[in-house]
Scaffold this active site. Structure first.
Site, mmCIF file in Angstrom:
data_model
loop_
_atom_site.group_PDB
_atom_site.id
_atom_site.type_symbol
_atom_site.label_atom_id
_atom_site.label_comp_id
_atom_site.label_asym_id
_atom_site.label_seq_id
_atom_site.Cartn_x
_atom_site.Cartn_y
_atom_site.Cartn_z
ATOM 1 N N TYR A 36 -1.945 -0.469 11.054
ATOM 2 C CA TYR A 36 -2.072 -1.150 9.751
ATOM 3 C C TYR A 36 -0.867 -0.845 8.872
ATOM 4 O O TYR A 36 -0.182 -1.754 8.374
ATOM 5 C CB TYR A 36 -3.370 -0.716 9.039
ATOM 6 N N ASN A 53 -8.156 1.624 -3.557
ATOM 7 C CA ASN A 53 -8.980 0.940 -4.566
ATOM 8 C C ASN A 53 -10.462 1.105 -4.250
ATOM 9 O O ASN A 53 -10.846 1.250 -3.089
ATOM 10 C CB ASN A 53 -8.697 -0.563 -4.553
ATOM 11 N N LYS A 73 2.158 -3.260 7.418
ATOM 12 C CA LYS A 73 2.435 -3.445 5.990
ATOM 13 C C LYS A 73 3.883 -3.034 5.681
ATOM 14 O O LYS A 73 4.570 -3.692 4.891
ATOM 15 C CB LYS A 73 1.459 -2.636 5.130
ATOM 16 N N THR A 100 0.813 -1.208 0.000
ATOM 17 C CA THR A 100 0.000 0.000 0.000
ATOM 18 C C THR A 100 0.853 1.268 0.000
ATOM 19 O O THR A 100 1.981 1.257 0.511
ATOM 20 C CB THR A 100 -0.906 -0.011 1.258
ATOM 21 N N ASP A 101 0.262 2.358 -0.500
ATOM 22 C CA ASP A 101 0.956 3.649 -0.437
ATOM 23 C C ASP A 101 1.027 4.185 0.991
ATOM 24 O O ASP A 101 1.789 5.109 1.280
ATOM 25 C CB ASP A 101 0.278 4.675 -1.369
ATOM 26 N N GLU A 102 0.218 3.601 1.907
ATOM 27 C CA GLU A 102 0.181 4.136 3.274
ATOM 28 C C GLU A 102 1.514 3.972 3.999
ATOM 29 O O GLU A 102 1.760 4.636 5.010
ATOM 30 C CB GLU A 102 -0.933 3.460 4.079
HETATM 31 P P1 NAD Z 1 -9.697 -7.410 2.306
HETATM 32 O O1 NAD Z 1 -9.667 -7.113 3.762
HETATM 33 O O2 NAD Z 1 -10.923 -7.123 1.523
HETATM 34 O O3 NAD Z 1 -9.373 -8.971 2.069
HETATM 35 C C1 NAD Z 1 -8.375 -9.638 2.771
HETATM 36 C C2 NAD Z 1 -8.523 -11.132 2.472
HETATM 37 O O4 NAD Z 1 -7.454 -11.817 3.165
HETATM 38 C C3 NAD Z 1 -9.833 -11.745 2.974
HETATM 39 O O5 NAD Z 1 -10.372 -12.618 2.019
HETATM 40 C C4 NAD Z 1 -9.422 -12.510 4.225
HETATM 41 O O6 NAD Z 1 -10.272 -13.609 4.516
HETATM 42 C C5 NAD Z 1 -8.008 -12.938 3.860
HETATM 43 N N1 NAD Z 1 -7.173 -13.212 5.031
HETATM 44 C C6 NAD Z 1 -7.022 -12.430 6.138
HETATM 45 N N2 NAD Z 1 -6.194 -13.013 7.012
HETATM 46 C C7 NAD Z 1 -5.779 -14.174 6.435
HETATM 47 C C8 NAD Z 1 -4.896 -15.222 6.842
HETATM 48 N N3 NAD Z 1 -4.268 -15.183 8.039
HETATM 49 N N4 NAD Z 1 -4.687 -16.271 6.008
HETATM 50 C C9 NAD Z 1 -5.331 -16.319 4.811
HETATM 51 N N5 NAD Z 1 -6.194 -15.366 4.386
HETATM 52 C C10 NAD Z 1 -6.405 -14.312 5.189
HETATM 53 O O7 NAD Z 1 -8.438 -6.674 1.708
HETATM 54 P P2 NAD Z 1 -8.255 -5.939 0.294
HETATM 55 O O8 NAD Z 1 -8.778 -4.567 0.391
HETATM 56 O O9 NAD Z 1 -8.712 -6.845 -0.764
HETATM 57 O O10 NAD Z 1 -6.660 -5.828 0.245
HETATM 58 C C11 NAD Z 1 -5.867 -6.905 -0.256
HETATM 59 C C12 NAD Z 1 -4.403 -6.527 -0.151
HETATM 60 O O11 NAD Z 1 -4.156 -5.335 -0.888
HETATM 61 C C13 NAD Z 1 -3.938 -6.232 1.279
HETATM 62 O O12 NAD Z 1 -2.647 -6.768 1.437
HETATM 63 C C14 NAD Z 1 -3.909 -4.716 1.352
HETATM 64 O O13 NAD Z 1 -2.946 -4.278 2.269
HETATM 65 C C15 NAD Z 1 -3.529 -4.360 -0.065
HETATM 66 N N6 NAD Z 1 -3.999 -3.044 -0.542
HETATM 67 C C16 NAD Z 1 -5.311 -2.714 -0.445
HETATM 68 C C17 NAD Z 1 -5.754 -1.490 -0.964
HETATM 69 C C18 NAD Z 1 -7.192 -1.077 -0.892
HETATM 70 O O14 NAD Z 1 -7.514 0.058 -1.234
HETATM 71 N N7 NAD Z 1 -8.110 -1.941 -0.481
HETATM 72 C C19 NAD Z 1 -4.840 -0.623 -1.582
HETATM 73 C C20 NAD Z 1 -3.486 -1.004 -1.654
HETATM 74 C C21 NAD Z 1 -3.088 -2.230 -1.153
HETATM 75 O O1 DAU Z 2 -4.171 3.884 0.400
HETATM 76 C C1 DAU Z 2 -4.382 2.504 0.309
HETATM 77 C C2 DAU Z 2 -5.224 2.045 1.481
HETATM 78 O O2 DAU Z 2 -6.555 2.492 1.212
HETATM 79 C C3 DAU Z 2 -5.205 0.535 1.699
HETATM 80 O O3 DAU Z 2 -3.903 0.146 2.042
HETATM 81 C C4 DAU Z 2 -6.189 0.138 2.796
HETATM 82 O O4 DAU Z 2 -6.228 -1.279 2.916
HETATM 83 C C5 DAU Z 2 -7.558 0.652 2.435
HETATM 84 O O5 DAU Z 2 -8.468 0.369 3.478
HETATM 85 C C6 DAU Z 2 -7.516 2.161 2.190
HETATM 86 O O6 DAU Z 2 -7.220 2.857 3.419
HETATM 87 P P1 DAU Z 2 -7.982 4.214 3.839
HETATM 88 O O7 DAU Z 2 -7.906 4.364 5.305
HETATM 89 O O8 DAU Z 2 -7.530 5.357 3.007
HETATM 90 O O9 DAU Z 2 -9.486 3.818 3.355
HETATM 91 P P2 DAU Z 2 -10.904 4.051 4.031
HETATM 92 O O10 DAU Z 2 -11.923 3.687 3.021
HETATM 93 O O11 DAU Z 2 -10.994 3.447 5.389
HETATM 94 O O12 DAU Z 2 -10.937 5.640 4.210
HETATM 95 C C7 DAU Z 2 -10.783 6.515 3.095
HETATM 96 C C8 DAU Z 2 -10.791 7.937 3.628
HETATM 97 O O13 DAU Z 2 -12.116 8.229 4.128
HETATM 98 C C9 DAU Z 2 -9.854 8.154 4.810
HETATM 99 O O14 DAU Z 2 -9.311 9.466 4.739
HETATM 100 C C10 DAU Z 2 -10.767 8.041 6.032
HETATM 101 C C11 DAU Z 2 -12.085 8.564 5.518
HETATM 102 N N1 DAU Z 2 -13.284 7.954 6.136
HETATM 103 C C12 DAU Z 2 -13.385 6.600 6.182
HETATM 104 C C13 DAU Z 2 -14.490 5.972 6.750
HETATM 105 C C14 DAU Z 2 -14.583 4.481 6.838
HETATM 106 C C15 DAU Z 2 -14.330 8.759 6.586
HETATM 107 O O15 DAU Z 2 -14.257 10.008 6.505
HETATM 108 N N2 DAU Z 2 -15.424 8.155 7.128
HETATM 109 C C16 DAU Z 2 -15.542 6.804 7.258
HETATM 110 O O16 DAU Z 2 -16.572 6.313 7.801
#
Ligand code: NAD
Ligand code: DAU
Length: 350
Positions: A158, A188, A162, A132-134
């Protein structure tokens, strides 16, 4: 044919990635290893239940014995490592599982991959660590976007977990020669995202006429990328990326949270004939502790070396995402279980 291990293939991005590969990479078989935490849903792949190219294993990446068995039996040509705890707010209220899954889980997977790599010497093996970019921390409004050489400065449990996993992945390349590539991607959105994250949470709250919680003043900026773009980028980095390297992936779509929520209100209103009333539901709530103010991605390296640029515009893909949720309310209702309701009560009940 190649056989690919996908971890976390029943979560949001993993689900989209499995479907992307099944369509675009007919020469790849997939084994999806997923522990099915609250975020994983095996029903996402119901249509693949009889497909010989797809195997699902319900299991934990922390289970070294299971990993050994799977690597011995399938001799994987590569790994896409998605499995993680992914929600920042949950990491603030309960960090320990983030250390276990994201750090120890990645370590166990690296160990199993290295052992297989040494023993079976698979040609062109890649361990693609999805990150992640975080990990780069927070930018000021005028700062240049994150580059691959931006120093790590994570803010939340988190992102710290990562960051740690990224360092281990890189260390396994430098120390042991395991061909690792790391991708750092921005926020995403799209189908199958669990409605704890901003975009699906707001869509569903609009439909249920519930308050739309905006943290602080809603001025925090994220760079939004449609999940299909991320999937394409990951497959390309796997094929073309240089071992030991990091590739940033972003959408070039910086928006502040209030802007995103207002756009969602307007689009859902248009689609459901609500006549512009949903903005009244916007509710400013207490800010997230340690809330990063801005993320922005410089993805020049990924464009130049991998040949990837995002295809989808934010406006169009956001509209498509809303359509997906409107057409899949059964999916939504099926995951709004007791556990989900408890989380919403814990996080927003105050
Ligand atoms: P998500 O939380 O939707 O899904 C995570 C999946 O991992 C689930 O299916 C869960 O059951 C599985 N899992 C959790 N713990 C596990 C374990 N111990 N063994 C096997 N499976 C396990 O997450 P996501 O949003 O799909 O993100 C996927 C990956 O991409 C993560 O590594 C996250 O850090 C990274 N990422 C997410 C975003 C985003 O915006 N969502 C952006 C950049 C990177
Ligand atoms: O940048 C990549 C990351 O994006 C991934 O690594 C994480 O897995 C993914 O969850 C996401 O993290 P964020 O914290 O940016 O996403 P989230 O959807 O939780 O929040 C997006 C923005 O909105 C953040 O600035 C917090 C704000 N927010 C979020 C929630 C859930 C609100 O203002 N209200 C809310 O209820």
């Amino acid at each position: 044919m190649k056989t690919i291990l996908v971890t976390g293939g029943s979560g949001f991005i993993g689900t989209n990635f499995v479907k992307y590969v099944m369509t675009h990479y007919p020469q790849w078989n997939i084994l999806n290893l997923d522990a099915l935490t609250y975020a994983g849903n095996p029903e996402n792949h119901r249509e693949l239940s009889d497909d010989p190219r797809y195997t699902f294993v319900h299991g934990d990446i922390l289970d070294a014995g299971l990993l050994k068995k799977l690597f011995d039996a399938h001799r994987f040509d590569g790994v896409f490592h998605f499995a993680a705890e992914s929600h920042v707010d949950r990491s603030i209220t309960g960090p320990e599982v983030f250390l276990n899954t994201n750090i120890m889980g990645t370590f166990k997977l690296l160990e199993a991959s290295l052992s297989h790599f040494r023993k079976n010497k698979p040609a062109d093996f890649r361990f693609l660590h999805v990150s992640t970019d975080e990990v780069y921390g927070s930018l000021g409004f005028e700062d240049p976007a994150f580059r691959e050489d931006t120093p790590y400065d994570p803010s939340s449990p988190y992102s710290a977990s990562k960051a740690s996993s990224d360092h281990f992945a890189k260390a396994y390349f430098k120390t042991y020669g395991l061909p690792v590539v790391v991708t750092n991607c921005s926020n995403n959105y799209g189908p199958y995202q669990f409605p704890e994250k901003l975009i699906p949470l707001v869509i569903l709250n609009i439909l249920d006429k519930k308050p739309l919680p905006v943290y602080g003043k809603g001025e925090n900026i994220r760079d939004w990328l449609y999940v299909a773009d991320h999937c394409e980028a990951l497959a390309k980095v796997f094929e073309k990326g240089t071992a030991g390297e990091t590739y940033n992936i972003g959408g070039g779509e910086e928006k502040n949270n209030l802007e995103v929520v207002q756009t969602l209100c307007d689009l859902v209103d248009q689609k459901t004939g609500k006549n512009g009333t949903s903005r009244d539901l916007i509710t400013f709530v207490a800010d997230r502790p340690g809330h990063d103010i801005r993320y922005a991605i410089n993805s020049d390296k990924t464009r130049d070396e991998i040949g990837f640029t995002a295809r989808y515009s934010f406006e169009q893909a956001l509209s498509d995402t809303i359509d997906w949720y409107l057409e899949n309310l059964d999916w939504v209702r099926s995951i709004q279980t007791g556990e989900y309701r408890q989380w919403i009560e814990k996080q927003y009940g105050r």
